[in-house]
Design a protein around this motif. Structure first.
Motif, PDB file in Angstrom:
ATOM      1  N   SER A 196      12.095 -49.598  31.563  1.00  0.00           N
ATOM      2  CA  SER A 196      11.553 -49.227  30.255  1.00  0.00           C
ATOM      3  C   SER A 196      10.515 -48.110  30.350  1.00  0.00           C
ATOM      4  N   HIS A 197       9.710 -48.101  31.439  1.00  0.00           N
ATOM      5  CA  HIS A 197       8.670 -47.060  31.527  1.00  0.00           C
ATOM      6  C   HIS A 197       9.277 -45.676  31.659  1.00  0.00           C
ATOM      7  N   LEU A 198      10.479 -45.601  32.262  1.00  0.00           N
ATOM      8  CA  LEU A 198      11.130 -44.292  32.392  1.00  0.00           C
ATOM      9  C   LEU A 198      11.711 -43.824  31.055  1.00  0.00           C
ATOM     10  N   LEU A 199      12.193 -44.778  30.249  1.00  0.00           N
ATOM     11  CA  LEU A 199      12.636 -44.415  28.897  1.00  0.00           C
ATOM     12  C   LEU A 199      11.448 -43.926  28.075  1.00  0.00           C
ATOM     13  N   GLN A 200      10.290 -44.569  28.248  1.00  0.00           N
ATOM     14  CA  GLN A 200       9.087 -44.133  27.526  1.00  0.00           C
ATOM     15  C   GLN A 200       8.714 -42.704  27.919  1.00  0.00           C
ATOM     16  N   THR A 201       8.776 -42.413  29.215  1.00  0.00           N
ATOM     17  CA  THR A 201       8.453 -41.063  29.701  1.00  0.00           C
ATOM     18  C   THR A 201       9.428 -40.045  29.116  1.00  0.00           C
ATOM     19  N   GLU A 202      10.712 -40.391  29.099  1.00  0.00           N
ATOM     20  CA  GLU A 202      11.738 -39.495  28.543  1.00  0.00           C
ATOM     21  C   GLU A 202      11.470 -39.246  27.055  1.00  0.00           C
ATOM     22  N   PHE A 203      11.141 -40.316  26.342  1.00  0.00           N
ATOM     23  CA  PHE A 203      10.880 -40.208  24.897  1.00  0.00           C
ATOM     24  C   PHE A 203       9.716 -39.264  24.609  1.00  0.00           C
ATOM     25  N   MET A 204       8.652 -39.361  25.434  1.00  0.00           N
ATOM     26  CA  MET A 204       7.449 -38.544  25.200  1.00  0.00           C
ATOM     27  C   MET A 204       7.741 -37.042  25.245  1.00  0.00           C
ATOM     28  N   GLU A 205       8.796 -36.669  25.952  1.00  0.00           N
ATOM     29  CA  GLU A 205       9.112 -35.244  26.103  1.00  0.00           C
ATOM     30  C   GLU A 205       9.787 -34.649  24.870  1.00  0.00           C
ATOM     31  N   ILE A 206      10.302 -35.488  23.976  1.00  0.00           N
ATOM     32  CA  ILE A 206      11.116 -34.976  22.866  1.00  0.00           C
ATOM     33  C   ILE A 206      10.206 -34.442  21.757  1.00  0.00           C
ATOM     34  N   PRO A 207      10.324 -33.156  21.405  1.00  0.00           N
ATOM     35  CA  PRO A 207       9.505 -32.628  20.298  1.00  0.00           C
ATOM     36  C   PRO A 207       9.800 -33.366  18.992  1.00  0.00           C
ATOM     37  N   MET A 208       8.745 -33.653  18.224  1.00  0.00           N
ATOM     38  CA  MET A 208       8.907 -34.390  16.965  1.00  0.00           C
ATOM     39  C   MET A 208       9.620 -33.562  15.897  1.00  0.00           C
ATOM     40  N   ASN A 209       9.344 -32.248  15.869  1.00  0.00           N
ATOM     41  CA  ASN A 209       9.934 -31.346  14.869  1.00  0.00           C
ATOM     42  C   ASN A 209       9.568 -31.712  13.436  1.00  0.00           C
ATOM     43  N   PHE A 210       8.311 -32.101  13.222  1.00  0.00           N
ATOM     44  CA  PHE A 210       7.842 -32.367  11.863  1.00  0.00           C
ATOM     45  C   PHE A 210       7.718 -31.055  11.079  1.00  0.00           C
ATOM     46  N   VAL A 211       7.765 -31.180   9.777  1.00  0.00           N
ATOM     47  CA  VAL A 211       7.773 -30.010   8.889  1.00  0.00           C
ATOM     48  C   VAL A 211       6.345 -29.671   8.441  1.00  0.00           C
ATOM     49  N   ASP A 212       6.033 -28.397   8.478  1.00  0.00           N
ATOM     50  CA  ASP A 212       4.772 -27.914   7.909  1.00  0.00           C
ATOM     51  C   ASP A 212       4.963 -27.858   6.389  1.00  0.00           C
ATOM     52  N   PRO A 213       4.022 -28.456   5.606  1.00  0.00           N
ATOM     53  CA  PRO A 213       4.175 -28.441   4.137  1.00  0.00           C
ATOM     54  C   PRO A 213       4.392 -27.040   3.562  1.00  0.00           C
ATOM     55  N   LYS A 214       3.886 -26.018   4.265  1.00  0.00           N
ATOM     56  CA  LYS A 214       4.044 -24.625   3.782  1.00  0.00           C
ATOM     57  C   LYS A 214       5.506 -24.183   3.786  1.00  0.00           C
ATOM     58  N   GLU A 215       6.354 -24.902   4.548  1.00  0.00           N
ATOM     59  CA  GLU A 215       7.774 -24.534   4.628  1.00  0.00           C
ATOM     60  C   GLU A 215       8.545 -24.922   3.366  1.00  0.00           C
TER      61      GLU A 215
END
Length: 404
Positions: free
Chosen positions: A137-156
């Protein structure tokens, strides 16, 4: 002397200007002495991979990155985004950007680097590797942390007052894939807006799902307009109406209700162990559509379920309905914000199809694809682990069926 004093007093300001509010990832001591050695690395960056030895132990192993460029991102989020597993501080590994001169003019904006990662990252798991991954599980957590969230800036989102239609001000629909409502007055841009995104399915199938927030008191009519407009055969609701505070309003009637131009009739209610199924007919004018509404209530607030079995069963039931509704629109999935539990359901659904068709699964690539379509999908590392548990459970079902 005065000149020297002025220069001394200006120096901290100069240094301040060179600060970019991104903390570099720690580098080996030989490289961390000067800025220039950080910017111009002596060797390509490496990422920690893992192998499972014959004794079943998780052993870290240095390997080149899986994708074109390793993720230089760890997103710092706010408000609803700040949950365990997704609130690591934003860091930028300058070594992955190659030789940069001068320091301030970075040619690759972080959004571009993030998008490259989301479009190229992947880790294909065989059935055995999937079982091993669930055990580490700790390796899945490490893998997950690398993924960019890609949230939207309200200005978009260039729509005046669109904030009135968002349940959470930081969770917004990505503009490129957002659902546009077709209004009677096209010049009223707010009437085209709903916090919802089309989500690609297995094999990149366009508009396989719609991920959306739980309807609010002032967006219920918009929600039913979307269900009608998109000809959706199924709605999946994965939240209670209230969990400490309001998560979603009751947006369907007991028997019959009118929401804007859409009339909703409840034909039957079936109580199952973990979810309730309502058979609906929705009407507009002389036309009507049938819609199946699944309300899954056994997901605990801010946690993942103890067992993946009920979610897996729900996913299989919904998949059966989808197959029996050829030519109809996307399956609509929502929780409260439309990214966490919604992301888990859709990721599991796509992953199970991949396991069934190919005998392998790439959950990392699936979650990355989801986040291109809607930022923050699969919100925490616990949820990422849960998706792997659900996929592993499905894999063991497939193996049992093959034996029979």
């Amino acid at each position: 002397i005065l000149k020297e004093k002025i220069q001394l007093s200006l120096r901290p300001e100069k240094e301040k200007k060179q600060e970019i509010h991104l903390s570099p990832l720690p580098l080996p001591t030989s490289q961390s002495k000067t800025t220039s050695s950080m910017v111009q690395p002596e060797q390509a960056p490496k990422v920690v991979n893992v192998v499972v030895d014959p004794q079943g132990q998780c052993v870290p192993e240095l390997k080149p990155p899986l994708c074109a460029s390793p993720s230089p991102f760890r997103m710092k989020s706010v408000g609803l985004q700040e949950r365990r597993g997704s609130n690591v501080s934003l860091t930028l590994d300058m070594s992955s950007l190659g030789s940069i001169e001068p320091f301030v003019t970075v040619p690759t904006p972080r959004e571009k680097v993030a998008m490259e990662y989301l479009q190229s990252a992947g880790r294909i798991l065989t059935r055995q590797q999937l079982r091993d991954a669930v055990a580490c599980s700790h390796l899945l957590q490490t893998e997950f942390m690398e993924i960019p969230m890609n949230f939207v800036d309200p200005k978009e989102i260039d729509i005046p007052s669109h904030g009135t239609k968002n349940r959470y001000k930081t969770i917004l629909p990505n503009p490129l894939s957002r659902v546009y409502l077709k209004p009677k007055n096209p010049s009223d841009s707010l009437s085209t807006y709903i916090n919802a995104n089309y989500i690609r399915g297995y094999g990149g199938k366009e508009k396989a799902f719609i991920a959306t927030q739980g309807p609010m008191i002032n967006t219920v009519n918009d929600f039913w307009q979307m269900v009608w407009q998109e000809d959706s055969p199924v709605i999946v609701m994965i939240t209670k109406l209230k969990e400490k505070n309001e998560k979603c309003v009751l947006y369907w009637p007991e028997k019959r209700g009118i929401y804007g131009k859409v009339e909703v009739l409840v034909n039957s209610v079936q109580e199952c162990k973990n979810y309730t199924i309502r058979q609906l007919t929705i009407k507009q004018g002389s036309q009507s559509q049938s819609v199946k509404h699944y309300w899954y209530t056994s997901w605990p607030d801010h946690k993942t379920p103890d067992s993946a079995q009920p979610l897996l069963q729900l996913m299989l039931d919904v998949e059966e309905d989808r197959v029996e509704s050829p030519g109809r629109g996307p399956v609509i999935v929502h929780c409260s914000a439309g990214i966490g539990r919604t992301g888990c359901f859709i990721a599991t659904s796509i992953g199970c199809q991949q396991l069934k068709e190919e005998g392998v699964v790439d959950a990392l690539s699936i979650v990355c694809q989801l986040r291109v379509d809607r930022g923050g999908m699969v919100q925490t590392s616990e949820q990422y682990e849960f998706v792997h548990h659900a996929l592993s459970l499905y894999e063991s079902r497939l193996s049992a069926e093959a034996v029979q």
